[in-house]
Design an enzyme around this catalytic site. Structure first.
Site, PDB file in Angstrom:
ATOM      1  N   ASP A 267       1.041  -1.296  -0.188  1.00 16.83           N
ATOM      2  CA  ASP A 267      -0.130  -0.402  -0.278  1.00 16.83           C
ATOM      3  C   ASP A 267       1.396   0.726   0.066  1.00 16.83           C
ATOM      4  OD1 ASP A 267      -2.260   1.717   0.567  1.00 16.83           O
ATOM      5  OD2 ASP A 267      -2.061   1.961   2.595  1.00 16.83           O
TER       6      ASP A 267
ATOM      7  N   ASP B 202      -0.317   4.640   0.597  1.00 13.31           N
ATOM      8  CA  ASP B 202      -1.179   5.778   1.728  1.00 13.31           C
ATOM      9  C   ASP B 202      -0.504   5.836   3.167  1.00 13.31           C
ATOM     10  OD1 ASP B 202      -1.728   8.950   0.063  1.00 13.31           O
ATOM     11  OD2 ASP B 202      -3.020   7.368  -0.900  1.00 13.31           O
TER      12      ASP B 202
END
Length: 243
Positions: free
Chosen positions: A20, A22
Site C-alpha cells: 500500500d 498512503d
C-alpha cells in the site's frame, strides 16, 4: 474486472513485495491530507469507494495544483528508502498497490524517489477530466474496479503471483480498510501501526485470525524480509511476531 491495465507480472522473481502507498510507504495519507486541506471529510455508512469519491469531488482545485501540493507535503516512511534500496540491489521487485490515484503517486515519487519515479510499478486508480484537452477542467477519480466497494480490489494484484512458475514468496504491507481484500493472500503480511497505536488492518487481522507482523516503520520490514531471503522460514518469522 479491471477497467485499467496492469503492469506485467515479474515472472522470475523468488520474492515479491507489494505495498500500500498512503500511510504505509508515505509518512501520511496523501488522500486524507488533500481532502482535509483542499476539500472536506464525509462521515457515514456508505462504501469506501463512494465515500472517497465524494471526498475527492469536494476538492475544486486544478489537478496539477493538487499534485504539486502533495509533492510538497508528503514524505516517505523513515525506513522505506533503505528498504527499497536493499530490495533493488537484491533484485526483489517492489510494487505499489494503492487505492489512490497513479498520477498523484507518481508526482510524490518524483520528489522522494526521483530515479525510479517513472519505472516503479504502480497499480492504482486513475483520473479523468471533464474536458480532456483542458488540465484545469474538473477532474474525477476513475476506479480500477468500479463494481467493488473498495474501488480497487487489491487481491487482484497479488493473486496472479500464485500462478507464476517461480512461485515467489509474497510480502504485503498495508495499514487500512483498502488493504483488507489482500490481507489473506500474502505469505507474510505486514500490518502498519500508526504512532497513536491505530491500525485498521491489524484489528481486522486479529478479528479474522490472520497471521501478520505489526510494524511501525520499514526498518522492521527490512529486517524480516532479509530473514526470509536468507533462509528463515515464513512460519518462524510469523511465530516470532507472536502468531
Amino acid at each position: 474486472m479491471s477497467v485499467l491495465p496492469y503492469p506485467p507480472l515479474v515472472e522470475d522473481a523468488k520474492f515479491v513485495v507489494l505495498s500500500d502507498w498512503d500511510g504505509t510507504i508515505t509518512d501520511k495519507d496523501s488522500n486524507d491530507y488533500m481532502t482535509d486541506n483542499l476539500g472536506m471529510v464525509l462521515e457515514g455508512s456508505i462504501t469506501y469507494r463512494d465515500s472517497f469519491a465524494s471526498m475527492l469531488d469536494s476538492v475544486h482545485e486544478p489537478f496539477e495544483k493538487c499534485k504539486e501540493y502533495l509533492r510538497d507535503n508528503i514524505g516517505l516512511d523513515p525506513g522505506f528508502q533503505k528498504f527499497y534500496d536493499w530490495c533493488k540491489t537484491n533484485g526483489i521487485p517492489v510494487i505499489i498497490v494503492s487505492s489512490g490515484m497513479a498520477p498523484t503517486i507518481r508526482a510524490v515519487l518524483s520528489k522522494v524517489l526521483p530515479a525510479d519515479a517513472d519505472t516503479i510499478p504502480v497499480i492504482a486508480n486513475d483520473v479523468r477530466f471533464d474536458d480532456p484537452s483542458d488540465p484545469n477542467s474538473p477532474w474525477h477519480i476513475v476506479y480500477r474496479h468500479p463494481e467493488s466497494g473498495f474501488g480497487h480490489d487489491k487481491s487482484k494484484a497479488i493473486l496472479p503471483y500464485r500462478d507464476v512458475k517461480s512461485k515467489p514468496t509474497l510480502f504485503f504491507c498495508g495499514d487500512g480498510v483498502s488493504d483488507l481484500s489482500a490481507a489473506k493472500h500474502a505469505d507474510v503480511l505486514f500490518a502498519k501501526v500508526m504512532a497513536n497505536g491505530d491500525s485498521d488492518l491489524l484489528e481486522y487481522c486479529k478479528r479474522e485470525n490472520i497471521p501478520n507482523v505489526p510494524f511501525k516503520d520499514f526498518n522492521l520490514v527490512l529486517e524480516k524480509v532479509k530473514e526470509v531471503v536468507e533462509g528463515k522460514s515464513v512460519a518462524d518469522v510469523l511465530k516470532g511476531a507472536g502468531n
